[in-house]
Design a protein around this motif. Structure first.
Motif, short mmCIF file in Angstrom:
data_model
loop_
_atom_site.label_atom_id
_atom_site.label_comp_id
_atom_site.label_asym_id
_atom_site.label_seq_id
_atom_site.Cartn_x
_atom_site.Cartn_y
_atom_site.Cartn_z
N LYS A 82 20.50 40.91 42.87
CA LYS A 82 21.47 40.22 43.72
C LYS A 82 22.89 40.33 43.15
O LYS A 82 23.83 40.70 43.86
CB LYS A 82 21.09 38.72 43.83
CG LYS A 82 19.74 38.49 44.48
CD LYS A 82 19.31 37.04 44.44
CE LYS A 82 18.95 36.54 43.05
NZ LYS A 82 17.78 37.23 42.46
N THR A 83 23.02 39.97 41.86
CA THR A 83 24.35 39.99 41.25
C THR A 83 24.88 41.42 41.18
O THR A 83 26.06 41.66 41.43
CB THR A 83 24.30 39.33 39.86
OG1 THR A 83 23.77 38.01 40.01
CG2 THR A 83 25.69 39.22 39.25
N SER A 84 24.00 42.38 40.87
CA SER A 84 24.42 43.78 40.80
C SER A 84 24.95 44.26 42.14
O SER A 84 25.98 44.94 42.21
CB SER A 84 23.26 44.68 40.39
OG SER A 84 22.72 44.25 39.17
N SER A 97 28.13 40.35 32.24
CA SER A 97 28.64 39.27 31.40
C SER A 97 27.77 38.02 31.44
O SER A 97 28.05 37.03 30.79
CB SER A 97 30.08 38.92 31.82
OG SER A 97 30.06 38.42 33.14
N GLU A 98 26.68 38.06 32.20
CA GLU A 98 25.83 36.88 32.30
C GLU A 98 24.92 36.74 31.08
O GLU A 98 24.41 37.73 30.57
CB GLU A 98 24.95 36.96 33.56
CG GLU A 98 25.71 36.68 34.83
CD GLU A 98 24.84 36.80 36.07
OE1 GLU A 98 25.26 36.29 37.08
OE2 GLU A 98 23.76 37.40 35.99
N ALA A 99 24.66 35.49 30.69
CA ALA A 99 23.78 35.24 29.55
C ALA A 99 22.37 35.70 29.89
O ALA A 99 21.77 35.24 30.85
CB ALA A 99 23.78 33.76 29.22
N ILE A 102 20.79 36.71 33.48
CA ILE A 102 20.21 35.82 34.48
C ILE A 102 21.29 34.92 35.07
O ILE A 102 22.08 34.32 34.34
CB ILE A 102 19.05 34.99 33.85
CG1 ILE A 102 17.82 35.89 33.74
CG2 ILE A 102 18.74 33.76 34.67
CD1 ILE A 102 16.55 35.15 33.41
N THR A 103 21.33 34.87 36.39
CA THR A 103 22.30 33.99 37.04
C THR A 103 21.80 32.55 36.97
O THR A 103 20.65 32.29 37.26
CB THR A 103 22.49 34.42 38.51
OG1 THR A 103 22.84 35.79 38.53
CG2 THR A 103 23.57 33.61 39.19
N GLN A 104 22.70 31.65 36.57
CA GLN A 104 22.28 30.25 36.41
C GLN A 104 23.13 29.30 37.23
O GLN A 104 23.14 28.10 37.01
CB GLN A 104 22.33 29.84 34.95
CG GLN A 104 21.57 30.80 34.08
CD GLN A 104 21.23 30.22 32.72
OE1 GLN A 104 21.15 29.01 32.56
NE2 GLN A 104 21.02 31.08 31.74
N LEU A 121 27.95 34.05 48.58
CA LEU A 121 27.44 33.12 47.56
C LEU A 121 26.30 33.83 46.85
O LEU A 121 25.35 34.29 47.49
CB LEU A 121 26.93 31.83 48.20
CG LEU A 121 27.91 31.00 49.03
CD1 LEU A 121 27.21 29.74 49.55
CD2 LEU A 121 29.12 30.59 48.21
N ASP A 122 26.40 33.92 45.54
CA ASP A 122 25.33 34.51 44.73
C ASP A 122 24.46 33.37 44.22
O ASP A 122 24.98 32.38 43.70
CB ASP A 122 25.96 35.26 43.54
CG ASP A 122 24.92 36.02 42.72
OD1 ASP A 122 23.77 36.17 43.18
OD2 ASP A 122 25.28 36.50 41.62
N THR A 123 23.16 33.47 44.40
CA THR A 123 22.28 32.39 43.93
C THR A 123 21.36 32.93 42.84
O THR A 123 21.10 34.12 42.78
CB THR A 123 21.40 31.82 45.07
OG1 THR A 123 20.56 32.86 45.56
CG2 THR A 123 22.25 31.28 46.20
#
Ligand code: GTP
Ligand code: MG
Length: 359
Positions: A82-84, A97-99, A102-104, A121-123
């Motif tokens: 999703k984020t990609s 850059s996410e820890a 994983i999106t939190q 909106l990214d979930t």
């Protein structure tokens, strides 16, 4: 479904319910979801907020409405990309850059697609973040369901389908990672069909676009489908009124105090506005957009981070711009008072917002 099974499931969700317990809508949705059932809320108990009672959430007249950008929520199982995909759409690199990759949290971004604004909106896909996904589905116009072509339909894919369906939100499927040798489009489509989404090219009405966030293949097609769907929805709002928005997320910053990401739904939220959300009120002393730039206002469908609230508001709550500071404070005080009353009336009430704190 036998009562014992229902009660066991509820306990599993952290709700210590007895046979005659009243459970709230969110718990109900979760419960039905667990049993693989879809529920249809036919009549919810009218809960009028103090803000509504004061007539702040009035309907606009047809001739006051102007076209607004679509709000598109990206949902799907953990690590399906999703984020990609959003990174490619935004030409940025959030994912790296996410820890732990994983999106939190819910990220909100406005992007220009063919000169038209779209708010994404990214979930998070991790199973622990059900409430964020539910919230994402409830404030969106369109859902993009990301399914990895090598992994197929997974538990949070199914959960996302059910959230989008219960919020009555149209779903566009992005079958991602088609660059992988192990990608299997037909298998994914079959699995989606088994979960109630019939592919358009198989005679159904769900658009499924094969994409790759890695090679960027199919991304333009996906965006075109989003714009087409948005056009059909004829989304409108009145930008010329006091703003109403939803708190997407909120936290306490050590230096800056309470910070809240707001998605404006009606009206225009402005620097200097007096606002109230639940117990929290204040005057907006800074507004920041998704590019970290200071802004003076945000219209319908625009996200903005605001500073100046007295307390950290609840994610999912509405936020209202009001006439003056006194009105904002009075409403916040009334909200405190009525919450104290309802706490006395209902004991052991679990909502999605505190569900996971309890387990
Ligand atoms: P959560 O937010 O934790 O649910 O994950 P996500 O769905 O946002 O996935 P993310 O974008 O973080 O990607 C997960 C992994 O898949 C990363 O290592 C990406 O590089 C990889 N990935 C994403 N899209 C593609 C793709 O199209 N092809 C390939 N080969 N890898 C991809
Ligand atoms: Mg992510």
């Amino acid at each position: 479904i036998p009562l014992a099974q229902v009660i066991t499931k509820l306990i599993g969700l952290g709700v210590m319910a007895s046979q005659n317990e009243v459970i709230d809508e969110d718990t109900c949705i979760l419960l039905a979801d667990d049993f693989g059932k879809e529920i249809n809320i036919v009549e919810a108990e009218e809960e009028i907020s103090i803000e509504e009672e004061m007539g702040l959430n009035y309907e606009d007249k047809e001739n006051q409405l102007k076209p607004r950008p679509p709000v598109v929520t990206v949902m799907g199982h953990v690590d399906h990309g999703k984020t990609s995909l959003l990174d490619v759409i935004k030409h940025s690199h959030v994912q790296t850059s996410e820890a732990g990759g994983i999106t939190q949290h819910i990220g909100a971004y406005t992007v220009n697609v063919n000169n038209k604004k779209v708010t994404f909106l990214d979930t998070p896909g991790h199973e622990a973040f059900t409430s964020m996904r539910l919230r994402g589905a409830q404030i969106t116009d369109i859902a993009i369901l990301v399914v990895a072509a090598d992994d197929g339909v997974m538990p949070q894919t199914i959960e996302a389908i059910s959230h989008a369906k219960s919020a009555n939100v149209p779903i566009i499927v992005a079958i991602n990672k088609i660059d992988k040798p192990s990608a299997n489009l037909d298998r994914v489509k079959q699995e989606l069909l088994d979960n109630g989404l019939m592919p358009e090219d198989w005679g159904g009405d769900t658009i499924m676009v094969p994409v790759s966030a890695k090679t960027k293949e199919g991304i333009d097609d996906l965006l075109e489908m989003v714009l087409l769907e948005a056009e059909m929805l004829e989304l409108k709002a009145n930008p010329n009124r006091k703003a109403i928005g939803t708190i997407i997320e909120a936290r306490l910053d050590k230096g800056k105090g309470p910070m809240a990401t707001v998605l404006v739904q009606k009206g225009t939220l402005k620097f200097g506005d007096n606002v109230v959300s639940g117990f929290s009120s204040g005057r907006i002393r800074a507004m920041i957009d998704d590019k970290n730039k200071q802004i003076k206002k945000a219209g319908p469908s625009m996200p903005a981070v605001i500073l100046g609230l007295s307390d950290v508001p609840n994610a999912g709550d509405l936020i209202y711009a009001v006439e003056d500071e006194k009105t904002a404070r009075t409403i916040a005080d009334k909200n405190k008072e009525s919450s104290r009353e309802s706490r006395i009336n209902t004991n052991n009430r679990v909502s999605l917002e505190n569900l996971f704190d309890r387990i």
